[in-house]
Design a protein around this motif. Sequence first.
Motif, PDB file in Angstrom:
ATOM      1  N   PRO A 133      44.308  32.073  49.791  1.00  0.00           N
ATOM      2  CA  PRO A 133      43.786  30.922  49.030  1.00  0.00           C
ATOM      3  C   PRO A 133      43.491  31.245  47.575  1.00  0.00           C
ATOM      4  O   PRO A 133      42.630  30.623  46.958  1.00  0.00           O
ATOM      5  CB  PRO A 133      42.506  30.575  49.791  1.00  0.00           C
ATOM      6  N   TYR A 134      44.197  32.216  47.008  1.00  0.00           N
ATOM      7  CA  TYR A 134      44.074  32.586  45.595  1.00  0.00           C
ATOM      8  C   TYR A 134      45.491  32.618  45.013  1.00  0.00           C
ATOM      9  O   TYR A 134      46.394  33.211  45.592  1.00  0.00           O
ATOM     10  CB  TYR A 134      43.393  33.943  45.431  1.00  0.00           C
ATOM     11  N   TYR A 135      45.665  31.973  43.861  1.00  0.00           N
ATOM     12  CA  TYR A 135      46.999  31.802  43.299  1.00  0.00           C
ATOM     13  C   TYR A 135      46.956  32.176  41.822  1.00  0.00           C
ATOM     14  O   TYR A 135      45.921  32.031  41.160  1.00  0.00           O
ATOM     15  CB  TYR A 135      47.452  30.341  43.456  1.00  0.00           C
ATOM     16  N   VAL A 136      48.087  32.632  41.297  1.00  0.00           N
ATOM     17  CA  VAL A 136      48.099  33.072  39.910  1.00  0.00           C
ATOM     18  C   VAL A 136      49.448  32.744  39.276  1.00  0.00           C
ATOM     19  O   VAL A 136      50.482  32.697  39.957  1.00  0.00           O
ATOM     20  CB  VAL A 136      47.808  34.587  39.812  1.00  0.00           C
ATOM     21  N   HIS A 137      49.402  32.470  37.969  1.00  0.00           N
ATOM     22  CA  HIS A 137      50.625  32.223  37.195  1.00  0.00           C
ATOM     23  C   HIS A 137      50.454  32.865  35.832  1.00  0.00           C
ATOM     24  O   HIS A 137      49.418  32.703  35.190  1.00  0.00           O
ATOM     25  CB  HIS A 137      50.871  30.717  37.042  1.00  0.00           C
ATOM     26  N   GLN A 138      51.475  33.597  35.389  1.00  0.00           N
ATOM     27  CA  GLN A 138      51.428  34.257  34.084  1.00  0.00           C
ATOM     28  C   GLN A 138      52.290  33.513  33.094  1.00  0.00           C
ATOM     29  O   GLN A 138      53.437  33.155  33.380  1.00  0.00           O
ATOM     30  CB  GLN A 138      51.898  35.712  34.191  1.00  0.00           C
ATOM     31  N   PHE A 139      51.735  33.272  31.906  1.00  0.00           N
ATOM     32  CA  PHE A 139      52.475  32.660  30.804  1.00  0.00           C
ATOM     33  C   PHE A 139      52.222  33.508  29.565  1.00  0.00           C
ATOM     34  O   PHE A 139      51.181  33.398  28.913  1.00  0.00           O
ATOM     35  CB  PHE A 139      52.022  31.219  30.577  1.00  0.00           C
ATOM     36  N   GLY A 140      53.169  34.380  29.258  1.00  0.00           N
ATOM     37  CA  GLY A 140      52.998  35.281  28.121  1.00  0.00           C
ATOM     38  C   GLY A 140      51.771  36.170  28.314  1.00  0.00           C
ATOM     39  O   GLY A 140      51.643  36.867  29.318  1.00  0.00           O
ATOM     40  N   LYS A 141      50.849  36.099  27.351  1.00  0.00           N
ATOM     41  CA  LYS A 141      49.641  36.913  27.412  1.00  0.00           C
ATOM     42  C   LYS A 141      48.510  36.216  28.170  1.00  0.00           C
ATOM     43  O   LYS A 141      47.370  36.696  28.157  1.00  0.00           O
ATOM     44  CB  LYS A 141      49.173  37.249  25.995  1.00  0.00           C
ATOM     45  N   THR A 142      48.814  35.106  28.829  1.00  0.00           N
ATOM     46  CA  THR A 142      47.794  34.330  29.526  1.00  0.00           C
ATOM     47  C   THR A 142      47.959  34.426  31.036  1.00  0.00           C
ATOM     48  O   THR A 142      49.071  34.276  31.560  1.00  0.00           O
ATOM     49  CB  THR A 142      47.854  32.845  29.112  1.00  0.00           C
ATOM     50  N   MET A 143      46.859  34.668  31.721  1.00  0.00           N
ATOM     51  CA  MET A 143      46.816  34.675  33.179  1.00  0.00           C
ATOM     52  C   MET A 143      46.035  33.444  33.642  1.00  0.00           C
ATOM     53  O   MET A 143      44.908  33.219  33.225  1.00  0.00           O
ATOM     54  CB  MET A 143      46.127  35.939  33.700  1.00  0.00           C
ATOM     55  N   LEU A 144      46.653  32.648  34.522  1.00  0.00           N
ATOM     56  CA  LEU A 144      45.997  31.479  35.088  1.00  0.00           C
ATOM     57  C   LEU A 144      45.763  31.715  36.572  1.00  0.00           C
ATOM     58  O   LEU A 144      46.717  31.947  37.325  1.00  0.00           O
ATOM     59  CB  LEU A 144      46.860  30.233  34.884  1.00  0.00           C
ATOM     60  N   GLY A 145      44.505  31.671  36.977  1.00  0.00           N
ATOM     61  CA  GLY A 145      44.159  31.853  38.382  1.00  0.00           C
ATOM     62  C   GLY A 145      43.635  30.553  38.976  1.00  0.00           C
ATOM     63  O   GLY A 145      43.029  29.736  38.270  1.00  0.00           O
ATOM     64  N   PHE A 146      43.860  30.365  40.273  1.00  0.00           N
ATOM     65  CA  PHE A 146      43.482  29.113  40.925  1.00  0.00           C
ATOM     66  C   PHE A 146      42.873  29.402  42.303  1.00  0.00           C
ATOM     67  O   PHE A 146      43.381  30.213  43.065  1.00  0.00           O
ATOM     68  CB  PHE A 146      44.701  28.207  41.091  1.00  0.00           C
ATOM     69  N   HIS A 147      41.787  28.682  42.598  1.00  0.00           N
ATOM     70  CA  HIS A 147      41.143  28.770  43.913  1.00  0.00           C
ATOM     71  C   HIS A 147      40.338  27.493  44.114  1.00  0.00           C
ATOM     72  O   HIS A 147      39.708  27.002  43.168  1.00  0.00           O
ATOM     73  CB  HIS A 147      40.223  29.987  43.988  1.00  0.00           C
ATOM     74  N   HIS A 148      40.353  26.948  45.315  1.00  0.00           N
ATOM     75  CA  HIS A 148      39.647  25.685  45.532  1.00  0.00           C
ATOM     76  C   HIS A 148      38.162  25.812  45.229  1.00  0.00           C
ATOM     77  O   HIS A 148      37.559  24.912  44.639  1.00  0.00           O
ATOM     78  CB  HIS A 148      39.861  25.209  46.972  1.00  0.00           C
ATOM     79  N   GLY A 149      37.555  26.914  45.644  1.00  0.00           N
ATOM     80  CA  GLY A 149      36.134  27.121  45.397  1.00  0.00           C
ATOM     81  C   GLY A 149      35.295  27.132  46.655  1.00  0.00           C
ATOM     82  O   GLY A 149      34.070  27.282  46.589  1.00  0.00           O
ATOM     83  N   HIS A 150      35.930  27.021  47.824  1.00  0.00           N
ATOM     84  CA  HIS A 150      35.195  26.961  49.082  1.00  0.00           C
ATOM     85  C   HIS A 150      34.893  28.333  49.666  1.00  0.00           C
ATOM     86  O   HIS A 150      34.032  28.462  50.541  1.00  0.00           O
ATOM     87  CB  HIS A 150      35.972  26.137  50.110  1.00  0.00           C
ATOM     88  N   LEU A 151      35.576  29.386  49.189  1.00  0.00           N
ATOM     89  CA  LEU A 151      35.401  30.720  49.763  1.00  0.00           C
ATOM     90  C   LEU A 151      34.791  31.720  48.789  1.00  0.00           C
ATOM     91  O   LEU A 151      34.376  32.801  49.213  1.00  0.00           O
ATOM     92  CB  LEU A 151      36.756  31.261  50.251  1.00  0.00           C
ATOM     93  N   ALA A 152      34.744  31.385  47.523  1.00  0.00           N
ATOM     94  CA  ALA A 152      34.203  32.317  46.528  1.00  0.00           C
ATOM     95  C   ALA A 152      33.505  31.542  45.425  1.00  0.00           C
ATOM     96  O   ALA A 152      33.954  30.468  45.024  1.00  0.00           O
ATOM     97  CB  ALA A 152      35.310  33.190  45.938  1.00  0.00           C
TER      98      ALA A 152
END
Length: 391
Positions: free
Chosen positions: A281-300
């Motif tokens: 339930p943790y997801y990530v996407h890289q765009f150049g020098k930027t890291m984007l992380g995603f999580h619903h928020g129910h577990l952490a």
Amino acid sequence: MRPTEVDERWKEWATPKQAEAIDAVLKHGTARAAAKALGITQSNVSEKIKLARKKAARNGYAPEHDMTRPVPDGFITKGVSTYYDRDGKAAGQWVKSSIDQDRQRELLEQWVESVSADIPRLKPLPAPEVKLNDRLLNMHVITDYHFGMLAWHREGGANWDLAIAEQMLIKAFRHMIQTSPPAESCVIAQLGDFLHFDGLLPVTPASGHVLDADGRFPKIVDVAVRASRAIIDLALQKYKHVHLVWAEGNHDTAGSSKDRVWLAALYENEPRLTIDQSAKPYYVHQFGKTMLGFHHGHLAKPSQLPGIFAAEFAPIWGATEYRYAHCGHLHHKHELRDYPGMTVDQHRTLAAKDAYSSRHGYAAPRSADTITYHREYGQCWSATTSPEMVA
């Protein structure tokens, strides 16, 4: 531990390694001989067999206690009541079972994968011909949309049903992409709880709380699928590259994994769309020098996310200078929180308040966010879309 102390039926519930340990003891006669044959310690062999025995008992099989009626796959034994005759022999038995949520989810994922081969593949859409900025990425956030929820304006201030939800999502998303910069790339960040509930019964998966629902589950899925395709196609019409994050939520834990599979099958021939297929339930996407992380928020909690993303995605963490995590779940927005190494953003929902939210005094405004990132400099622009703006 000798063969007389090991039951071959335990393998029905054992992992491959546990089954291997059971076979080794049955073949070689003792746990010590089995350990030598397998090249592991005797305690390791004993522990594997112990775990297999416990799992068999949880599923209703423990002959030493007169439990010989295991429950079907996807269920777990909740209780066993045995009554005995005058001679102390078992004369009858009641077995109570309940759904094994983890196993049910595994079975659902296996079924979805098996039928995905029959899903008709869509033809690729033509790429936009206008000049787009390859140094920019627009991220459109949709979270806690709760398709299938029913809300009444006299309780929560606004009505919400399947028809309203479908129209609102398409109108809001169209507004978001039309008013955002001419970026070449896009992330659709659906942060979880896209569906209000996860099966035929309108209850939360974990706690079983009864929910206000609009319609039968197949009807809800039908509308949600149609709306999902609409916003993906809108993104493909504007952007050259689209990345889809379809996060797990606490209301649609199993449904979200199913959605990722069928969307990947449906758009298999679309080279401009990528879909994050992470089972975590943790997801990530890289765009150049930027890291984007995603999580619903129910577990952490927000404060835990920087550490989780640093550990789970160390190569991307090390290759980036600007790192942002995005979550939903609470339906209201916090100010950006700068933690060591990462900024965490919590997002509102476009959905109306149901009876539960209204009765508990939740009063956050409704909105969805668009955030633009520069390939070299991180976040550089943002905008908010509200229901009033697209009414």
